[in-house]
Design a protein around this motif. Structure first.
Motif, PDB file in Angstrom:
ATOM      1  N   TYR A 293      -4.048  -3.985  -4.856  1.00 18.52           N
ATOM      2  CA  TYR A 293      -4.339  -4.033  -3.416  1.00 18.52           C
ATOM      3  C   TYR A 293      -4.016  -5.417  -2.846  1.00 18.52           C
ATOM      4  O   TYR A 293      -3.445  -5.540  -1.762  1.00 18.52           O
ATOM      5  CB  TYR A 293      -5.815  -3.692  -3.196  1.00 18.52           C
ATOM      6  N   LEU A 294      -4.365  -6.467  -3.615  1.00 14.61           N
ATOM      7  CA  LEU A 294      -4.133  -7.832  -3.137  1.00 14.61           C
ATOM      8  C   LEU A 294      -2.646  -8.202  -3.131  1.00 14.61           C
ATOM      9  O   LEU A 294      -2.188  -8.933  -2.257  1.00 14.61           O
ATOM     10  CB  LEU A 294      -4.904  -8.843  -4.014  1.00 14.61           C
ATOM     11  N   THR A 295      -1.918  -7.690  -4.122  1.00 15.01           N
ATOM     12  CA  THR A 295      -0.503  -8.085  -4.215  1.00 15.01           C
ATOM     13  C   THR A 295       0.426  -7.149  -3.438  1.00 15.01           C
ATOM     14  O   THR A 295       1.385  -7.609  -2.823  1.00 15.01           O
ATOM     15  CB  THR A 295      -0.050  -8.127  -5.690  1.00 15.01           C
ATOM     16  N   GLU A 296       0.125  -5.834  -3.472  1.00 15.26           N
ATOM     17  CA  GLU A 296       1.034  -4.869  -2.842  1.00 15.26           C
ATOM     18  C   GLU A 296       0.511  -4.278  -1.541  1.00 15.26           C
ATOM     19  O   GLU A 296       1.283  -3.720  -0.751  1.00 15.26           O
ATOM     20  CB  GLU A 296       1.328  -3.712  -3.822  1.00 15.26           C
ATOM     21  N   GLY A 297      -0.817  -4.371  -1.340  1.00 15.75           N
ATOM     22  CA  GLY A 297      -1.419  -3.780  -0.145  1.00 15.75           C
ATOM     23  C   GLY A 297      -1.516  -2.270  -0.264  1.00 15.75           C
ATOM     24  O   GLY A 297      -1.599  -1.735  -1.368  1.00 15.75           O
TER      25      GLY A 297
ATOM     26  N   GLU B   6      -3.226   1.623   0.370  1.00 15.20           N
ATOM     27  CA  GLU B   6      -4.577   2.179   0.277  1.00 15.20           C
ATOM     28  C   GLU B   6      -5.222   1.796  -1.039  1.00 15.20           C
ATOM     29  O   GLU B   6      -4.563   1.784  -2.081  1.00 15.20           O
ATOM     30  CB  GLU B   6      -4.513   3.706   0.410  1.00 15.20           C
TER      31      GLU B   6
END
Lengths: 132, 98
Positions: free
Chosen positions: B50-54, B56
């Motif tokens: 989530y932090l690196t690729e974003g 959901e």
């Protein structure tokens, strides 16, 4: 891609360490001297179960997503040279983070268990098995 | 979805373990630690992705749900194999004596 390999490697090492510690504890009768059944082999048993459980279930997820196959080279990322570097990066970042977090949580569990065990009456057990 | 389902299984098995503690004849503690190990690892995986690729945080679809069910089935299967091998109830002895 192959992040579960790091916790798996740690699980192999901690399983061997637990077996060695368990043998030594039985040899010197550590369990009989302990105030509780909270021996190091038992504590390491908790870590082993956390690591092996995570490894087995994550392996299924990787098989499900086609990242692991039952034939050599087993990791699909290894078939394409362009995928090898991202795979190694994932192992070095996510895989290591997984192993560190699980070990930290285990450390907290051990600290809490030791705090709870303080002040308990002496028991005569040589219990070294599992998460009782 | 499989993270939510595994976390739910971990919470339920921990509650069952605690209700029966200190008695853990059927090794529910092992099952609980299995689920917690996987939950922690997937949580790290989800947070880092989530932090690196974003995108959901939770993948909610039929495929992810089926994976969650399969994960729980595998954990239960491993636990049952451990139970059958260790045989804390002595069921094998009793069955074979018949």
């Amino acid at each position: 891609m192959a992040c579960f390999l790091v916790p798996m490697a740690e699980a192999i090492v901690t399983t061997v360490v637990q077996k060695v510690v368990e043998k030594q504890e039985v040899k010197v009768g550590v369990g009989k001297k302990e105030r509780t059944g909270l021996t190091w082999s038992r504590k390491l048993g908790w870590l082993n179960k956390l690591l092996w459980g995570g490894t087995i279930l994550l392996a299924l997820e990787h098989i499900w997503h086609g990242e692991v196959v039952p034939w050599p080279p087993f990791l699909t990322a290894m078939e394409n040279p362009a995928d090898v570097a991202p795979m190694l990066h994932e192992v070095a970042t996510i895989g290591v983070a997984m192993a560190v977090v699980v070990t930290l949580v285990w450390g907290i569990i051990v600290l809490i268990a030791e705090q709870k065990a303080k002040g308990l009456p002496e028991v005569k057990t040589v219990s070294t098995e599992g998460a009782k | 979805m499989w993270l939510i389902m595994t976390a739910l299984a971990a919470v339920i098995t921990t509650a069952i373990w605690y209700i029966n503690a200190p008695n853990d004849k059927y090794k529910v503690g092992i099952l609980s630690l299995f689920f917690w190990g996987a939950t922690l690892m997937w949580l790290v995986d989800h947070v880092m992705a989530y932090l690196t690729e974003g995108g959901e945080f939770f993948e909610i679809n039929l495929d992810a749900t089926l994976l969650g069910i399969s994960v729980i089935i595998l954990a239960l299967l491993v636990w049952e194999i451990v139970l059958l091998i260790s045989d804390p109830k002595g069921a094998w002895k009793k069955v074979l004596k018949r």
